[in-house]
Structure formats: C-alpha cells, structure tokens
Scaffold this motif. Structure first.
Motif, PDB file in Angstrom:
ATOM      1  N   ILE A  26      30.652  42.147  56.941  1.00 21.50           N
ATOM      2  CA  ILE A  26      29.280  41.912  57.397  1.00 21.50           C
ATOM      3  C   ILE A  26      29.238  40.540  58.058  1.00 21.50           C
ATOM      4  O   ILE A  26      29.551  39.541  57.413  1.00 21.50           O
ATOM      5  CB  ILE A  26      28.296  41.960  56.217  1.00 21.50           C
ATOM      6  CG1 ILE A  26      28.346  43.337  55.559  1.00 21.50           C
ATOM      7  CG2 ILE A  26      26.884  41.615  56.672  1.00 21.50           C
ATOM      8  CD1 ILE A  26      27.587  43.415  54.254  1.00 21.50           C
ATOM      9  N   PRO A  27      28.876  40.482  59.344  1.00 17.61           N
ATOM     10  CA  PRO A  27      28.803  39.189  60.025  1.00 17.61           C
ATOM     11  C   PRO A  27      27.710  38.296  59.417  1.00 17.61           C
ATOM     12  O   PRO A  27      26.597  38.741  59.188  1.00 17.61           O
ATOM     13  CB  PRO A  27      28.452  39.551  61.469  1.00 17.61           C
ATOM     14  CG  PRO A  27      28.709  41.010  61.604  1.00 17.61           C
ATOM     15  CD  PRO A  27      28.578  41.594  60.242  1.00 17.61           C
ATOM     16  N   VAL A  28      28.096  37.073  59.110  1.00 18.39           N
ATOM     17  CA  VAL A  28      27.156  36.058  58.614  1.00 18.39           C
ATOM     18  C   VAL A  28      27.432  34.798  59.428  1.00 18.39           C
ATOM     19  O   VAL A  28      28.343  34.036  59.116  1.00 18.39           O
ATOM     20  CB  VAL A  28      27.352  35.797  57.108  1.00 18.39           C
ATOM     21  CG1 VAL A  28      26.389  34.730  56.625  1.00 18.39           C
ATOM     22  CG2 VAL A  28      27.212  37.067  56.294  1.00 18.39           C
ATOM     23  N   GLY A  29      26.671  34.586  60.466  1.00 16.54           N
ATOM     24  CA  GLY A  29      26.925  33.453  61.355  1.00 16.54           C
ATOM     25  C   GLY A  29      28.265  33.618  62.037  1.00 16.54           C
ATOM     26  O   GLY A  29      28.595  34.697  62.521  1.00 16.54           O
ATOM     27  N   PRO A  30      29.084  32.557  62.038  1.00 15.51           N
ATOM     28  CA  PRO A  30      30.372  32.630  62.727  1.00 15.51           C
ATOM     29  C   PRO A  30      31.480  33.313  61.923  1.00 15.51           C
ATOM     30  O   PRO A  30      32.597  33.434  62.387  1.00 15.51           O
ATOM     31  CB  PRO A  30      30.725  31.165  62.958  1.00 15.51           C
ATOM     32  CG  PRO A  30      30.059  30.452  61.828  1.00 15.51           C
ATOM     33  CD  PRO A  30      28.783  31.217  61.571  1.00 15.51           C
ATOM     34  N   VAL A  31      31.195  33.747  60.711  1.00 17.91           N
ATOM     35  CA  VAL A  31      32.208  34.395  59.872  1.00 17.91           C
ATOM     36  C   VAL A  31      31.739  35.782  59.457  1.00 17.91           C
ATOM     37  O   VAL A  31      30.583  36.138  59.628  1.00 17.91           O
ATOM     38  CB  VAL A  31      32.517  33.562  58.600  1.00 17.91           C
ATOM     39  CG1 VAL A  31      33.056  32.202  58.964  1.00 17.91           C
ATOM     40  CG2 VAL A  31      31.306  33.436  57.709  1.00 17.91           C
ATOM     41  N   SER A  32      32.663  36.532  58.897  1.00 19.32           N
ATOM     42  CA  SER A  32      32.333  37.826  58.314  1.00 19.32           C
ATOM     43  C   SER A  32      32.754  37.811  56.853  1.00 19.32           C
ATOM     44  O   SER A  32      33.812  37.302  56.510  1.00 19.32           O
ATOM     45  CB  SER A  32      33.081  38.964  59.017  1.00 19.32           C
ATOM     46  OG  SER A  32      32.497  39.216  60.273  1.00 19.32           O
ATOM     47  N   VAL A  33      31.902  38.358  56.022  1.00 18.78           N
ATOM     48  CA  VAL A  33      32.200  38.506  54.605  1.00 18.78           C
ATOM     49  C   VAL A  33      32.522  39.970  54.404  1.00 18.78           C
ATOM     50  O   VAL A  33      31.782  40.841  54.849  1.00 18.78           O
ATOM     51  CB  VAL A  33      30.989  38.082  53.742  1.00 18.78           C
ATOM     52  CG1 VAL A  33      31.287  38.274  52.276  1.00 18.78           C
ATOM     53  CG2 VAL A  33      30.614  36.638  54.033  1.00 18.78           C
ATOM     54  N   GLY A  34      33.649  40.231  53.729  1.00 24.33           N
ATOM     55  CA  GLY A  34      34.042  41.624  53.629  1.00 24.33           C
ATOM     56  C   GLY A  34      34.708  41.974  52.325  1.00 24.33           C
ATOM     57  O   GLY A  34      35.020  41.112  51.508  1.00 24.33           O
ATOM     58  N   VAL A  35      34.899  43.274  52.166  1.00 17.68           N
ATOM     59  CA  VAL A  35      35.608  43.823  51.017  1.00 17.68           C
ATOM     60  C   VAL A  35      36.556  44.886  51.552  1.00 17.68           C
ATOM     61  O   VAL A  35      36.234  45.589  52.517  1.00 17.68           O
ATOM     62  CB  VAL A  35      34.636  44.390  49.953  1.00 17.68           C
ATOM     63  CG1 VAL A  35      33.852  45.570  50.495  1.00 17.68           C
ATOM     64  CG2 VAL A  35      35.364  44.769  48.689  1.00 17.68           C
ATOM     65  N   GLY A  36      37.749  44.955  50.942  1.00 16.15           N
ATOM     66  CA  GLY A  36      38.726  45.927  51.400  1.00 16.15           C
ATOM     67  C   GLY A  36      39.393  46.614  50.228  1.00 16.15           C
ATOM     68  O   GLY A  36      39.410  46.107  49.111  1.00 16.15           O
ATOM     69  N   MET A  37      39.946  47.774  50.509  1.00 15.77           N
ATOM     70  CA  MET A  37      40.679  48.540  49.507  1.00 15.77           C
ATOM     71  C   MET A  37      41.949  49.009  50.177  1.00 15.77           C
ATOM     72  O   MET A  37      41.906  49.627  51.233  1.00 15.77           O
ATOM     73  CB  MET A  37      39.846  49.732  49.027  1.00 15.77           C
ATOM     74  CG  MET A  37      40.543  50.607  48.026  1.00 15.77           C
ATOM     75  SD  MET A  37      40.800  49.732  46.499  1.00 15.77           S
ATOM     76  CE  MET A  37      41.659  50.974  45.565  1.00 15.77           C
ATOM     77  N   GLY A  38      43.076  48.673  49.547  1.00 15.00           N
ATOM     78  CA  GLY A  38      44.345  49.069  50.140  1.00 15.00           C
ATOM     79  C   GLY A  38      45.383  49.321  49.073  1.00 15.00           C
ATOM     80  O   GLY A  38      45.062  49.437  47.887  1.00 15.00           O
ATOM     81  N   SER A  39      46.633  49.375  49.497  1.00 19.88           N
ATOM     82  CA  SER A  39      47.721  49.674  48.573  1.00 19.88           C
ATOM     83  C   SER A  39      47.858  48.613  47.494  1.00 19.88           C
ATOM     84  O   SER A  39      48.394  48.886  46.429  1.00 19.88           O
ATOM     85  CB  SER A  39      49.033  49.816  49.342  1.00 19.88           C
ATOM     86  OG  SER A  39      49.308  48.619  50.048  1.00 19.88           O
ATOM     87  N   GLY A  40      47.370  47.408  47.732  1.00 18.24           N
ATOM     88  CA  GLY A  40      47.431  46.340  46.736  1.00 18.24           C
ATOM     89  C   GLY A  40      46.206  46.271  45.853  1.00 18.24           C
ATOM     90  O   GLY A  40      46.101  45.392  45.004  1.00 18.24           O
ATOM     91  N   GLY A  41      45.239  47.147  46.043  1.00 14.04           N
ATOM     92  CA  GLY A  41      44.022  47.140  45.241  1.00 14.04           C
ATOM     93  C   GLY A  41      42.839  46.645  46.043  1.00 14.04           C
ATOM     94  O   GLY A  41      42.834  46.667  47.267  1.00 14.04           O
ATOM     95  N   VAL A  42      41.826  46.180  45.333  1.00 14.62           N
ATOM     96  CA  VAL A  42      40.593  45.714  45.949  1.00 14.62           C
ATOM     97  C   VAL A  42      40.725  44.232  46.277  1.00 14.62           C
ATOM     98  O   VAL A  42      41.297  43.467  45.515  1.00 14.62           O
ATOM     99  CB  VAL A  42      39.396  45.925  44.991  1.00 14.62           C
ATOM    100  CG1 VAL A  42      38.115  45.389  45.591  1.00 14.62           C
ATOM    101  CG2 VAL A  42      39.254  47.401  44.661  1.00 14.62           C
ATOM    102  N   SER A  43      40.186  43.827  47.419  1.00 16.05           N
ATOM    103  CA  SER A  43      40.134  42.414  47.780  1.00 16.05           C
ATOM    104  C   SER A  43      38.815  42.122  48.462  1.00 16.05           C
ATOM    105  O   SER A  43      38.173  43.001  49.018  1.00 16.05           O
ATOM    106  CB  SER A  43      41.307  42.036  48.692  1.00 16.05           C
ATOM    107  OG  SER A  43      41.205  42.691  49.935  1.00 16.05           O
ATOM    108  N   ALA A  44      38.402  40.865  48.369  1.00 14.72           N
ATOM    109  CA  ALA A  44      37.194  40.398  49.039  1.00 14.72           C
ATOM    110  C   ALA A  44      37.549  39.113  49.750  1.00 14.72           C
ATOM    111  O   ALA A  44      38.435  38.375  49.322  1.00 14.72           O
ATOM    112  CB  ALA A  44      36.076  40.162  48.030  1.00 14.72           C
ATOM    113  N   GLY A  45      36.861  38.833  50.853  1.00 18.98           N
ATOM    114  CA  GLY A  45      37.206  37.628  51.576  1.00 18.98           C
ATOM    115  C   GLY A  45      36.229  37.258  52.655  1.00 18.98           C
ATOM    116  O   GLY A  45      35.201  37.894  52.860  1.00 18.98           O
TER     117      GLY A  45
END
Length: 143
Positions: A26-45
C-alpha cells in the motif's frame, strides 16, 4: 510501474533467497508498506523504488530483518496494480544468532576450555660461560 509493484517484488525477495510468493503493498507517501507470503513464510516490510528498481527492508515470521533489492514491473488490473519481480535479499539481523558478549578473561587465567593455564613467564636470567648470573644491565652495556 509503481512503487506498489516494486515493494511487492522487494518483499517477495525477502521471503526466501530462492522461491516464489505473493505480496501486497500500500503506497504511503514515497514508500510502500506491504506484506508477503512465500516459500520462507510470512514477511512484512517497507519499500521504495524508482522506475523498475526497488529496495526495501522486511521482517519475516522468525524475526529476521532482511534488506532487499529487486526489479519488477506492474500494471493496472481494474482498480488495482498487479506486479511481478525478481530480487535478492540478505539477513541484516537474526535473533536466533544473537551474538553473546564475551567475558574478559585475564591472560593466563583458567577457562572452561583450558583448565590448566600456562604459567607466567619468568624474567630472563643471563648467565656467563661458568653459569654465574649476569645482571641485565651488564648484558645491555648500561652498568
């Protein structure tokens, strides 16, 4: 090409060095806050990018903090953006490998690895040809 797709690519890179995943940013100003799911599990960044390039920092479910860099593209699908990308990541902090502070041990002291410490070195004693002790100052020419 938006920051949203780039952040998703960066987050996906943080999910595992090799593997695939799905992320939402989700874009928040000049950055994006996100969540992902992959082979390594859940991550946020958090990620940012310019053109097809993106960088980000993420945290996975094991508490590892990763730095990510990737390249990706996105396109509009209805009212949302969908993107894909590839990237790489490195672990910046791993709580499972937290360094333990080493206790200062005096030189020559007994430790668990070396219970019998080496004896302290005695000062050098100079002797002449007949075995008589010669003062150090005489050996060095200072007497």
């Amino acid at each position: 090409m938006t920051v949203l797709g780039l952040a998703a690519a960066a987050l996906l890179a943080g999910c595992g060095s090799v593997g695939a995943g799905v992320g939402v940013g989700i874009p928040v100003g000049p950055v994006s806050v996100g969540v992902g799911m992959g082979s390594g599990g859940v991550s946020a960044g958090v990620g940012t990018g310019w053109g097809p390039l993106g960088v980000g920092v993420g945290v996975n479910q094991r508490g590892q903090v990763t730095g990510n860099a990737g390249v990706g593209l996105s396109t509009g699908v209805g009212g949302a953006r969908v993107g894909a990308g590839v990237g790489t990541s490195t672990v910046l902090h791993d709580p499972a490998r937290a360094p333990t502070p080493a206790a200062a041990t005096p030189a020559g002291a007994a430790t668990a690895e070396h219970p019998n410490p080496a004896p302290a070195q005695a000062p050098i004693q100079w002797r002449d040809a007949s075995g008589q002790v010669v003062p150090t100052c005489r050996v060095e020419g200072r007497c």
